[in-house]
Design an enzyme around this catalytic site. Structure first.
Site, short mmCIF file in Angstrom:
data_model
loop_
_atom_site.label_atom_id
_atom_site.label_comp_id
_atom_site.label_asym_id
_atom_site.label_seq_id
_atom_site.Cartn_x
_atom_site.Cartn_y
_atom_site.Cartn_z
N GLU A 247 10.42 0.71 10.36
CA GLU A 247 11.44 1.91 10.08
C GLU A 247 10.80 3.18 10.38
O GLU A 247 9.80 3.63 9.50
CB GLU A 247 11.99 1.96 8.69
CG GLU A 247 13.34 2.24 8.55
CD GLU A 247 13.20 3.86 8.12
OE1 GLU A 247 13.48 4.58 9.06
OE2 GLU A 247 12.98 3.99 6.94
N GLU B 80 10.25 15.30 15.38
CA GLU B 80 10.80 15.09 14.04
C GLU B 80 9.72 16.07 13.02
O GLU B 80 8.33 16.01 13.43
CB GLU B 80 10.06 13.72 13.50
CG GLU B 80 10.66 13.50 11.91
CD GLU B 80 10.56 12.02 11.62
OE1 GLU B 80 9.63 11.46 11.80
OE2 GLU B 80 11.53 11.48 10.84
N LYS C 212 0.75 -1.33 0.11
CA LYS C 212 -0.02 0.03 0.01
C LYS C 212 0.91 1.31 -0.24
O LYS C 212 1.40 1.71 1.01
CB LYS C 212 -0.77 -0.03 1.24
CG LYS C 212 -1.93 1.20 0.99
CD LYS C 212 -2.58 1.75 2.33
CE LYS C 212 -1.80 2.84 2.75
NZ LYS C 212 -1.96 4.16 2.23
N CYS D 208 13.61 10.61 6.95
CA CYS D 208 13.59 9.97 8.34
C CYS D 208 15.10 10.12 8.79
O CYS D 208 15.09 10.09 9.88
CB CYS D 208 12.96 8.45 8.30
SG CYS D 208 13.78 7.57 7.30
P1 TAP Z 1 2.08 7.77 8.60
O1 TAP Z 1 0.62 8.15 8.86
O2 TAP Z 1 3.04 6.83 9.46
O3 TAP Z 1 1.99 7.15 6.93
C1 TAP Z 1 2.85 6.09 6.53
C2 TAP Z 1 1.96 4.97 5.71
O4 TAP Z 1 1.09 4.30 6.59
C3 TAP Z 1 1.04 5.74 4.61
O5 TAP Z 1 0.86 4.77 3.84
C4 TAP Z 1 -0.16 5.88 5.60
O6 TAP Z 1 -1.33 5.72 4.61
C5 TAP Z 1 -0.21 4.62 6.20
N1 TAP Z 1 -1.16 4.60 7.31
C6 TAP Z 1 -1.67 5.42 8.11
N2 TAP Z 1 -2.23 5.04 9.41
C7 TAP Z 1 -2.43 3.63 9.40
C8 TAP Z 1 -2.74 2.88 10.09
N3 TAP Z 1 -3.25 2.77 11.16
N4 TAP Z 1 -2.45 1.39 9.99
C9 TAP Z 1 -1.30 0.93 8.78
N5 TAP Z 1 -0.96 1.99 7.92
C10 TAP Z 1 -1.46 3.20 8.34
O7 TAP Z 1 2.71 9.09 8.19
P2 TAP Z 1 2.08 10.57 7.60
O8 TAP Z 1 0.59 10.68 8.32
O9 TAP Z 1 2.01 10.48 6.27
O10 TAP Z 1 3.21 11.41 8.47
C11 TAP Z 1 3.27 11.94 9.88
C12 TAP Z 1 4.56 12.15 10.31
O11 TAP Z 1 5.21 10.96 10.21
C13 TAP Z 1 5.67 12.85 9.39
O12 TAP Z 1 5.49 14.53 9.75
C14 TAP Z 1 6.85 12.40 9.92
O13 TAP Z 1 7.33 13.10 10.94
C15 TAP Z 1 6.67 11.22 10.03
N6 TAP Z 1 6.80 10.05 8.72
C16 TAP Z 1 7.90 9.84 9.08
C17 TAP Z 1 8.54 8.86 7.84
C18 TAP Z 1 9.66 8.00 7.80
S1 TAP Z 1 10.35 7.56 6.66
N7 TAP Z 1 10.19 7.98 9.21
C19 TAP Z 1 7.66 8.82 6.62
C20 TAP Z 1 6.28 9.56 6.73
C21 TAP Z 1 6.22 10.10 7.71
P3 TAP Z 1 -2.00 7.19 4.21
O14 TAP Z 1 -0.82 8.01 3.53
O15 TAP Z 1 -2.80 6.75 3.14
O16 TAP Z 1 -2.60 7.80 5.49
#
Ligand code: TAP
Length: 476
Positions: A256, A387, A182, A290
């Site tokens: 991760e 972060e 996904k 990240c």
């Molecule tokens: P997340 O919500 O963690 O999104 C990552 C992935 O998980 C997306 O595909 C998301 O789908 C999915 N997801 C969301 N809720 C889920 C659940 N309950 N169960 C399973 N999968 C789920 O990150 P975000 O909201 O995009 O970003 C929020 C913060 O996370 C950022 O500000 C940043 O600090 C951090 N972040 C960190 C990383 C890394 S690489 N460390 C990457 C992204 C974000 P949807 O996108 O469709 O919601």
């Protein structure tokens, strides 16, 4: 719609985006069972790029069933046969990398120079690297005949859509697993393009399934009882929720998660080189990384000199159109992420740190944030602990190496760190003391498919990349 960059004939690159896309299940594109769709927009101008299917629980079940069925034959193939498919996919990615780079920059907002010169070469390299392992698994140190786990449910973020896909899918397939992946809601397009590459490569049906959707799709996938392995990259908050879902089952899990890396500059470091490393560390990919070097720890004696050089360099950064080859900093990926960055930057100011940004004009439409620096940051400030995932650097100082280590380790995270010094012995001493999965010295943000990547503490567990990355997909 056809998008184009670099209209000079010799370097022409275009990509066709369909008005709508279905889910990729069992080798076919299909509408979602409930018929739901969502729009994906370009963060640089808020224009709709395409309409994408929103997978429901029923679709998750269909995809997992397809992956389960495909697993029987795929896992029984000799490794050398699986390798052929992976090599074919790697070559197709190279052949189609200009289209993919444009697509990635459009959907994500990252500068074309980065998607073209960093993301895409690394994506292809990852498939080549794991293709090489597929027929040598017996020599990887996990027994003479290691077995795959089964169906892998993989959930990835939006910051490196295609590279995170490669990190997940290449080792899974090399080891004989099948996958349901996904992508993030804001960046589904390159994963769907990849689905087409799988078809072009003749990959057997059901070996790779791509389900677009939101967080609820990810949650359904992780919870599906017939998924044997869960691999997640994203926020620590969602990572913890996934760990709770998986607890008490026999699913294998790798996480991760976030980071708050320190880039540590000693007084004997070559300042100009360090400035380049600091800029790359925090402004690469708009800071949506990240392992971003989001905290600068500078030795007090060189603070003034370094900050002056850093501000001069920051003043030359060009923020703007992701498809312009001269752009250094592109668009913030979404309105939500922009709001999060603004909220934390405002907290930096209200908690007493001093904010600085070069004069730079930001486009009217789309989501933008100027490269920003905070000085006078203390360890208790939110911008030193949380972060930000944006182009915001928090500067702290230190006097002794011991103090640098203590400050560097003083966050809930432990993903990466950078050390800038001429002394080799100090680099080794620091590398031992830093609680970080990756320590770069006199460089930052260097990636190679042969190097394992992963964190300590709240940055997650398990390693991706290298021989170590195989372990996550084998029954060892
Ligand atoms: P997340 O919500 O963690 O999104 C990552 C992935 O998980 C997306 O595909 C998301 O789908 C999915 N997801 C969301 N809720 C889920 C659940 N309950 N169960 C399973 N999968 C789920 O990150 P975000 O909201 O995009 O970003 C929020 C913060 O996370 C950022 O500000 C940043 O600090 C951090 N972040 C960190 C990383 C890394 S690489 N460390 C990457 C992204 C974000 P949807 O996108 O469709 O919601």
């Amino acid at each position: 719609m056809t998008f184009e960059y670099a209209p000079a004939p010799e370097s022409r690159a275009v990509v066709d985006i369909a008005p709508s896309y279905g889910l990729f299940i069992d080798g076919e594109f299909a509408d979602a069972a409930g018929g739901k769709v969502f729009k994906t927009v370009s963060p640089a101008n808020e224009e709709v790029l395409s309409e994408v299917a929103q997978a429901s629980a029923e679709d998750v079940d269909r995809a997992v069933k397809a992956a389960r069925k495909a697993f029987e034959k795929w896992s029984a193939l000799p490794g050398a046969e699986r390798a052929k498919y992976l090599f074919r996919i790697a070559r197709l990615i190279q052949e189609r990398s200009r289209e993919l780079a444009v697509l990635e920059s459009l959907d994500n907002g990252k500068p074309i120079r980065e998607s073209r010169d960093s993301d895409l070469p690394l994506v292809a390299a990852h498939f080549f690297y794991y293709a090489g392992w597929a027929d040598k698994l017996g020599h990887a140190g996990y027994g003479a005949d290691p077995k795959p786990l089964g169906v892998a449910g993989q959930v990835i973020p939006w910051n490196f859509p295609l590279l995170m896909l490669a990190w997940k899918i290449a080792p899974a397939l090399a080891c004989g697993n099948t996958v349901v992946l996904k992508p993030a809601e804001t960046t589904p397009l390159s994963a769907l393009f990849f689905a087409d590459i799988c078809r072009q490569a003749g990959l057997p049906k059901g070996v790779v399934n791509i389900l677009t959707g939101d967080g609820s799709t990810g949650a359904e996938l992780v919870a599906h009882p017939d998924v044997n392995k869960v691999a997640f990259t994203g926020s620590t908050e969602v990572g913890k929720a996934i760990a709770r879902t998986v607890a008490g089952t026999d699913k294998k899990l790798t996480l991760e998660l976030g980071g708050k890396a320190a880039n540590i500059v000693f007084d004997d470091a070559p300042i100009d080189q360090a400035v380049e490393g600091i800029v790359n560390g925090i402004f690469f990919n708009q800071g949506h990384v990240c392992c971003a070097g989001s905290r600068l720890l500078v030795q007090e004696s060189v603070q003034d000199e370094l900050l002056e050089a850093l501000k001069r360099r920051m003043s030359t950064l060009r923020v703007g159109d992701p498809l312009d080859k001269n752009t250094d900093i592109g668009a913030i990926n979404s309105a939500e992420q922009l709001a999060r960055i603004k909220e934390l930057a405002d907290a930096g100011e209200s908690e007493g740190a001093e904010r600085w940004a070069p004069a730079c004009e930001l486009p009217d439409a789309g989501y933008w944030f100027a490269p920003t620096l905070f000085t006078g940051v203390t360890q208790a400030h939110r911008i030193a602990q949380e972060e930000i995932f944006g182009p915001v650097l928090s500067v702290l100082t230190f006097r002794t190496p011991e103090e640098a280590v203590a400050k560097a380790n003083n966050t809930p995270y432990g993903l990466s760190a950078g050390v800038w010094t001429e002394k080799g012995s100090r680099i080794l001493w620091m590398a031992n003391k830093l609680r970080a999965g990756i320590v770069w010295s006199n460089t930052f943000n260097k990636f190679d498919p042969a190097s394992p990547f992963g964190g300590y503490k709240e940055s997650g567990f398990g390693r991706e990349g290298g021989r170590h990355g195989l372990e996550a997909y084998l029954d060892v």
